[in-house]
Motif scaffolding. Sequence first.
Motif, PDB file in Angstrom:
ATOM      1  N   TYR A 107       0.870  -1.170   0.000  1.00 38.33           N
ATOM      2  CA  TYR A 107       0.000   0.000   0.000  1.00 38.33           C
ATOM      3  C   TYR A 107       0.908   1.222   0.000  1.00 38.33           C
ATOM      4  O   TYR A 107       1.829   1.333   0.811  1.00 38.33           O
ATOM      5  CB  TYR A 107      -0.911   0.037   1.234  1.00 38.33           C
ATOM      6  N   GLU A 108       0.634   2.129  -0.941  1.00 37.72           N
ATOM      7  CA  GLU A 108       1.444   3.340  -1.091  1.00 37.72           C
ATOM      8  C   GLU A 108       0.521   4.549  -1.119  1.00 37.72           C
ATOM      9  O   GLU A 108      -0.527   4.530  -1.770  1.00 37.72           O
ATOM     10  CB  GLU A 108       2.230   3.225  -2.398  1.00 37.72           C
ATOM     11  N   PHE A 109       0.918   5.582  -0.403  1.00 37.05           N
ATOM     12  CA  PHE A 109       0.160   6.832  -0.410  1.00 37.05           C
ATOM     13  C   PHE A 109       1.126   7.975  -0.694  1.00 37.05           C
ATOM     14  O   PHE A 109       2.130   8.137   0.006  1.00 37.05           O
ATOM     15  CB  PHE A 109      -0.561   7.050   0.926  1.00 37.05           C
ATOM     16  N   GLN A 110       0.822   8.748  -1.722  1.00 33.92           N
ATOM     17  CA  GLN A 110       1.647   9.886  -2.134  1.00 33.92           C
ATOM     18  C   GLN A 110       3.119   9.487  -2.279  1.00 33.92           C
ATOM     19  O   GLN A 110       4.015  10.187  -1.825  1.00 33.92           O
ATOM     20  CB  GLN A 110       1.465  11.052  -1.165  1.00 33.92           C
ATOM     21  N   GLY A 111       3.332   8.331  -2.907  1.00 33.60           N
ATOM     22  CA  GLY A 111       4.684   7.861  -3.194  1.00 33.60           C
ATOM     23  C   GLY A 111       5.410   7.208  -2.030  1.00 33.60           C
ATOM     24  O   GLY A 111       6.555   6.803  -2.174  1.00 33.60           O
ATOM     25  N   VAL A 112       4.752   7.086  -0.881  1.00 34.29           N
ATOM     26  CA  VAL A 112       5.393   6.519   0.308  1.00 34.29           C
ATOM     27  C   VAL A 112       4.764   5.162   0.638  1.00 34.29           C
ATOM     28  O   VAL A 112       3.551   5.084   0.876  1.00 34.29           O
ATOM     29  CB  VAL A 112       5.243   7.460   1.526  1.00 34.29           C
ATOM     30  N   PRO A 113       5.554   4.077   0.658  1.00 34.98           N
ATOM     31  CA  PRO A 113       5.030   2.775   1.072  1.00 34.98           C
ATOM     32  C   PRO A 113       4.655   2.824   2.561  1.00 34.98           C
ATOM     33  O   PRO A 113       5.439   3.283   3.384  1.00 34.98           O
ATOM     34  CB  PRO A 113       6.191   1.811   0.841  1.00 34.98           C
ATOM     35  N   LEU A 114       3.434   2.346   2.880  1.00 37.92           N
ATOM     36  CA  LEU A 114       2.949   2.443   4.261  1.00 37.92           C
ATOM     37  C   LEU A 114       2.363   1.154   4.809  1.00 37.92           C
ATOM     38  O   LEU A 114       2.011   1.106   5.988  1.00 37.92           O
ATOM     39  CB  LEU A 114       1.894   3.550   4.372  1.00 37.92           C
ATOM     40  N   GLY A 115       2.235   0.117   3.994  1.00 35.50           N
ATOM     41  CA  GLY A 115       1.646  -1.106   4.518  1.00 35.50           C
ATOM     42  C   GLY A 115       1.577  -2.218   3.495  1.00 35.50           C
ATOM     43  O   GLY A 115       1.922  -2.032   2.324  1.00 35.50           O
ATOM     44  N   VAL A 116       1.117  -3.366   3.959  1.00 34.14           N
ATOM     45  CA  VAL A 116       1.028  -4.570   3.135  1.00 34.14           C
ATOM     46  C   VAL A 116      -0.404  -5.103   3.200  1.00 34.14           C
ATOM     47  O   VAL A 116      -1.001  -5.165   4.276  1.00 34.14           O
ATOM     48  CB  VAL A 116       2.019  -5.641   3.640  1.00 34.14           C
ATOM     49  N   PRO A 122       0.362   7.200   9.163  1.00 31.31           N
ATOM     50  CA  PRO A 122      -0.576   8.158   9.760  1.00 31.31           C
ATOM     51  C   PRO A 122      -1.933   7.532  10.065  1.00 31.31           C
ATOM     52  O   PRO A 122      -2.318   6.528   9.456  1.00 31.31           O
ATOM     53  CB  PRO A 122      -0.702   9.250   8.699  1.00 31.31           C
ATOM     54  N   LYS A 123      -2.639   8.144  10.993  1.00 36.97           N
ATOM     55  CA  LYS A 123      -3.995   7.713  11.344  1.00 36.97           C
ATOM     56  C   LYS A 123      -4.840   7.690  10.072  1.00 36.97           C
ATOM     57  O   LYS A 123      -4.727   8.564   9.225  1.00 36.97           O
ATOM     58  CB  LYS A 123      -4.574   8.694  12.361  1.00 36.97           C
ATOM     59  N   GLY A 124      -5.656   6.678   9.944  1.00 35.76           N
ATOM     60  CA  GLY A 124      -6.511   6.542   8.764  1.00 35.76           C
ATOM     61  C   GLY A 124      -5.942   5.627   7.698  1.00 35.76           C
ATOM     62  O   GLY A 124      -6.634   5.290   6.739  1.00 35.76           O
ATOM     63  N   THR A 125      -4.691   5.211   7.860  1.00 36.17           N
ATOM     64  CA  THR A 125      -4.069   4.346   6.859  1.00 36.17           C
ATOM     65  C   THR A 125      -4.808   3.016   6.746  1.00 36.17           C
ATOM     66  O   THR A 125      -5.045   2.525   5.639  1.00 36.17           O
ATOM     67  CB  THR A 125      -2.583   4.113   7.201  1.00 36.17           C
ATOM     68  N   GLY A 126      -5.214   2.437   7.867  1.00 36.24           N
ATOM     69  CA  GLY A 126      -5.937   1.160   7.829  1.00 36.24           C
ATOM     70  C   GLY A 126      -7.225   1.258   7.033  1.00 36.24           C
ATOM     71  O   GLY A 126      -7.554   0.358   6.260  1.00 36.24           O
ATOM     72  N   LEU A 162     -12.314  10.193   2.239  1.00 36.37           N
ATOM     73  CA  LEU A 162     -11.829  11.439   1.624  1.00 36.37           C
ATOM     74  C   LEU A 162     -12.056  12.622   2.551  1.00 36.37           C
ATOM     75  O   LEU A 162     -11.204  13.505   2.672  1.00 36.37           O
ATOM     76  CB  LEU A 162     -12.479  11.671   0.271  1.00 36.37           C
ATOM     77  N   LYS A 163     -13.178  12.626   3.238  1.00 34.45           N
ATOM     78  CA  LYS A 163     -13.489  13.718   4.184  1.00 34.45           C
ATOM     79  C   LYS A 163     -12.501  13.691   5.358  1.00 34.45           C
ATOM     80  O   LYS A 163     -11.980  14.730   5.751  1.00 34.45           O
ATOM     81  CB  LYS A 163     -14.925  13.557   4.686  1.00 34.45           C
ATOM     82  N   LEU A 164     -12.225  12.511   5.889  1.00 34.02           N
ATOM     83  CA  LEU A 164     -11.276  12.392   7.000  1.00 34.02           C
ATOM     84  C   LEU A 164      -9.859  12.749   6.572  1.00 34.02           C
ATOM     85  O   LEU A 164      -9.075  13.255   7.373  1.00 34.02           O
ATOM     86  CB  LEU A 164     -11.310  10.975   7.574  1.00 34.02           C
ATOM     87  N   SER A 165      -9.534  12.484   5.317  1.00 30.55           N
ATOM     88  CA  SER A 165      -8.201  12.780   4.801  1.00 30.55           C
ATOM     89  C   SER A 165      -7.940  14.280   4.734  1.00 30.55           C
ATOM     90  O   SER A 165      -6.804  14.728   4.776  1.00 30.55           O
ATOM     91  CB  SER A 165      -8.001  12.172   3.409  1.00 30.55           C
ATOM     92  N   LYS A 166      -9.005  15.066   4.599  1.00 28.74           N
ATOM     93  CA  LYS A 166      -8.868  16.514   4.459  1.00 28.74           C
ATOM     94  C   LYS A 166      -8.751  17.212   5.810  1.00 28.74           C
ATOM     95  O   LYS A 166      -8.353  18.356   5.883  1.00 28.74           O
ATOM     96  CB  LYS A 166     -10.063  17.087   3.701  1.00 28.74           C
ATOM     97  N   VAL A 167      -9.119  16.477   6.880  1.00 18.89           N
ATOM     98  CA  VAL A 167      -9.101  17.092   8.226  1.00 18.89           C
ATOM     99  C   VAL A 167      -7.686  17.315   8.693  1.00 18.89           C
ATOM    100  O   VAL A 167      -6.779  16.632   8.445  1.00 18.89           O
ATOM    101  CB  VAL A 167      -9.867  16.176   9.233  1.00 18.89           C
TER     102      VAL A 167
END
Length: 185
Positions: free
Chosen positions: A62-71, A95-99, A180-185
């Motif tokens: 799992y990658e977010f904004q170019g950063v690997p964060l999970g499997v 970060p919180k919300g990754t799961g 998406l809403k939580l990601s903007k907080v």
Amino acid sequence: MSLKAIGQLRTIEPSELEIMLSWRNSPSVRANMYTRHEISLTEHLAWWERIQEDNNQLYFMYEFQGVPLGVVAFTGINIASHNASWAFYASPEAPKGTGSKMEFLALEHAFNDMKLNKLCCEVLAFNTPVIKLHQKFGFKIEGILREQHYIERSPVDVYCLGILSSEWHEQKDAMREKILKLSKV
């Protein structure tokens, strides 16, 4: 809206096997796994080699904004019955919300790309945050395997959860909006 705002599941690169192992060996991750010992690099590489030959398992980074964060893992893939099991773990620094993002993408992959009808998982009973996370996404508790697993000579129940493709498709848009809403907080 594009799923890029949630991240992506992609192929795990050989160069990422050591970081993957460091996450897996983190005490916070190991505490919620069936296999709880610290895994050696040799053991990890041998396992990785075995699963590369197994058509019943798929592993993604799992990658977010170019950063690997999970499997994210799909195991016990049964093409004839259109079902599989899944599991995930995140970097301890994620970060919180990754799961939630990983779960959303896993469900999308399972039901859209793999064309599954059902996705299952097992969670150790004391891992209530993950049981609640799965339920938030529409998983139903299908059973409790009483005293199924032992941790340090103490029996632990295992929760069996499942979600059907139809159940996911009924709520995926609402779940996407929440993430998406939580990601903007």
